[in-house]
Design an enzyme around this catalytic site. Structure first.
Site, PDB file in Angstrom:
ATOM      1  N   ARG A  65       2.503  15.624   0.942  1.00 60.32           N
ATOM      2  CA  ARG A  65       1.683  14.663   0.211  1.00 60.32           C
ATOM      3  C   ARG A  65       0.871  15.378  -0.836  1.00 60.32           C
ATOM      4  O   ARG A  65       0.539  16.546  -0.665  1.00 60.32           O
ATOM      5  CB  ARG A  65       0.626  14.051   1.140  1.00 60.32           C
TER       6      ARG A  65
ATOM      7  N   LYS B 218      -5.230   4.393   0.237  1.00 64.69           N
ATOM      8  CA  LYS B 218      -5.411   3.081  -0.367  1.00 64.69           C
ATOM      9  C   LYS B 218      -6.535   2.303   0.316  1.00 64.69           C
ATOM     10  O   LYS B 218      -7.262   1.570  -0.333  1.00 64.69           O
ATOM     11  CB  LYS B 218      -4.106   2.280  -0.260  1.00 64.69           C
TER      12      LYS B 218
ATOM     13  N   GLU C 249       4.038  -0.150  -0.382  1.00 68.03           N
ATOM     14  CA  GLU C 249       3.566  -1.372   0.255  1.00 68.03           C
ATOM     15  C   GLU C 249       2.656  -2.050  -0.759  1.00 68.03           C
ATOM     16  O   GLU C 249       1.730  -1.413  -1.267  1.00 68.03           O
ATOM     17  CB  GLU C 249       2.789  -0.983   1.516  1.00 68.03           C
TER      18      GLU C 249
END
Ligand code: ATP
Ligand code: MG
Length: 567
Positions: free
Chosen positions: A269, A279, A42
């Protein structure tokens, strides 16, 4: 292409579970033997090292199986996204050494997604809900209790169609209504309880401008984008495992036949000790000025690591070492540092720098004399050659390398004790000069001319060897030392405290009076070096004509070996 290609000399490693999946699909002839992946960031922030793990997998799988990997920007929320991030993401991927087949955007599929939504409305599989987000959330139920059906759930198809078009035409306000999939409010999988497909967002989009007023949710965009694009293996992190049934549900409604369908596979992850990886939190550090931008060398971003002197090879080796599993955990940042050290040890030229200088005067060395001392650039790499360093009567050494009243085992410089100056002479301290405050201003020593390399006494053993630079033939430099950004091992786990309270106040130390040898005169930003006896450093882009600025990439000592012993 139906089989694994192993290049000659390539190590035969056992397959990770994702490679095993891919090979099984290939063996079964799925998707006509095609392998296609995507990396779907994103564009709402800079990439961090967690993303590097996904990048290595997405691009790595495509490379390994002669497939393709697209870079797909998941740009479904115009409020948080920006072209600045798009550009940086592309640079970071290339810096890591990967190339995409093509760049695509989720927004490329906005029309197809909209049409698919209309199709689902027509088929009675979607409806417009006029309740508020809070009301919808209240009706969700719990994993053990079924949810409540919305009063708008069974409105006629025509009414749904009409309202959905009106949502898109911009006459309705944000939050006034959403489009939901009509699935099952009692499903044990919460994501099946009539998930939201579209919401109204009144904000220009960085690519589509003001064309769209409705934007698809992740669950209604991702799988379908995979399908439109031809992705065969959609690799993502474990938190999406619970979304997979919904991913499959929409694809089943969309796919035309059984010759092709994308498949989602989840992996763990990357989390690192003493680091935050979200983020949102990294953005907060930047916005509040807690660090000096996204590329602050203390940041776990790709641009941060790059600025700090980490190499793509080191990062890729690290990711290779930690591997891919089905269990979330936290990786010791020392393992990453170990990989950095390992790569820099192989490639970084050795130079002399004195970061906390004190003057050393060789009183029996002629004032106007200069000798060029040859030093090896990299003992690990004979082809790297040698360079010369100027030796003069006045030198700088590290303040820490001198002690007036030294304990017995202090093998560095102390009055009366011989030490070797690297690739030069053995010297013996004869005295010091102090200022009024009692601080040492100058150290005096005498050298033994017979102890230079090639001279009769060159092999005489002394216990300590010190690095040095010539006072006259050296350059001023600033050195930035970095420590962990956070004081606790797992900042994300400290629920009591705001993560900002856990920041290490001493994560940056700036030394402004350093001296480095002349060899560094032409060093360029990002060049890596080993400062003998101190650590690995690289040139910071803040350097200018008058002053070089260095970042400490990583210290010399391998603390990872200690970590290994613990395990
Ligand atoms: P964050 O949670 O840090 O904001 P994100 O998951 O929202 O990250 P995206 O831009 O959506 O960031 O991620 C792009 C891809 O990178 C996704 O496939 C995601 O699964 C993967 N990814 C993100 N963070 C990590 C991580 N820490 N480890 C491995 N892969 C990650
Ligand atoms: Mg995300």
């Amino acid at each position: 292409m139906n089989e694994t290609k192993m290049g000659e000399g390539e190590e035969k490693k056992s397959l990770n579970f994702i490679e095993a999946f891919v090979e099984k699909d290939l063996a079964e002839g799925k998707n006509n033997g095609r392998v296609q992946t995507r990396f779907p960031p994103e564009p709402n922030g800079y990439l961090h090292i967690g993303h590097a793990k996904a990048i290595c997998l997405d691009f790595g799988i495509a490379e390994r199986y002669n497939g393709i990997c697209n870079l797909r920007f998941d740009d479904t929320n115009p409020v948080k996204e920006d072209v600045e991030y798009v550009d940086s993401i592309m640079q970071d991927i290339q810096w890591l050494g990967y190339n995409w087949n093509k760049v695509v955007y989720a927004s490329d599929y906005f029309q197809q997604l909209f049409d698919f939504a209309v199709q689902l409305i027509r088929e009675g599989k979607a409806y417009v809900d006029e309740q508020s987000a809070e009301e919808i959330a209240r009706q969700k139920g719990t994993p053990t209790q079924p949810g409540t059906e919305s009063p708008y759930r069974n409105r006629p198809v025509e009414e749904n169609l009409n309202l959905f078009y009106r949502m898109q035409e911009g006459e309705l306000t944000e939050g006034s209504m959403v489009l939901r999939a009509k699935i099952d409010m009692a499903s044990p999988n919460m994501h099946f309880r009539d998930p939201i497909m579209y919401r109204i967002i009144d904000h220009p989009h960085h690519r589509t401008g003001t064309k769209w007023k409705v934007y698809p949710m992740y669950d209604f965009a991702h799988g379908q984008s995979d399908y439109f694009e031809g992705v065969t293996h959609s690799l993502c992190t474990l938190e999406f495992e619970v979304h997979r049934p919904l991913y499959d549900y929409f694809i089943d409604l969309l796919k035309k036949d059984d010759s092709y369908r994308p498949r989602q596979i989840e992996f763990n992850r990357l989390n690192l000790t003493y680091t935050v990886m979200s983020k949102r939190k990294l953005l907060q550090l930047v916005k509040e000025g807690r660090v000096n931008g996204w590329d602050d060398p203390r940041m776990p971003t790709i641009v941060g690591f790059r600025r700090r002197g980490y190499t793509p090879t080191a990062i890729r080796n690290f990711i290779d070492k930690i591997g891919y599993t089905k269990y979330d955990g936290i990786v010791d940042v020392a393992l990453l540092e170990h990989a950095v050290r390992e790569d820099l040890n192989a490639i970084a030229p050795r130079v002399s720098a004195v970061i906390n200088p004190v003057k050393l005067i060789i009183t029996n060395y002629p004032e106007d004399r200069i000798e060029m001392m040859e030093t090896v650039n990299n003992p690990e790499d004979p082809s790297a050659g040698t360079h010369d360093m100027a030796f003069t009567r006045e030198l700088y050494i590290e303040r820490e390398d001198f002690m007036e009243d030294a304990p017995k085992k202090f093998y560095r410089m102390t009055p009366g004790q011989e030490v070797r100056l690297r690739c030069a002479y053995i010297v013996k301290c004869t005295g010091v000069k102090k200022n009024d405050a009692g601080e040492i201003e100058e150290i005096y020593a005498e050298y033994d001319p017979m102890t230079k390399s090639g001279m009769p006494d060159s092999n005489r053993k002394v216990k300590g060897t010190l690095h040095w630079v010539s006072a006259k033939y050296s350059l001023p430099a600033e050195v930035r030392l970095y420590d962990r950004l956070f004081m606790v091992e797992n900042p994300a786990e400290e629920k009591e405290k705001d993560f900002l309270e856990l920041l290490n106040p001493d994560s940056l130390t700036v030394l402004t009076n350093c001296r480095v040898e002349m060899e560094l005169k032409h060093a360029k930003p990002y060049d890596n070096f080993q400062f003998q006896r101190i650590g690995y450093f690289n040139v910071d882009p803040d350097s200018n004509e008058d002053k070089l600025v260095f970042n400490r990439t990583v210290s010399l000592k391998d603390t990872w070996s200690k970590v290994k012993d613990k395990n």
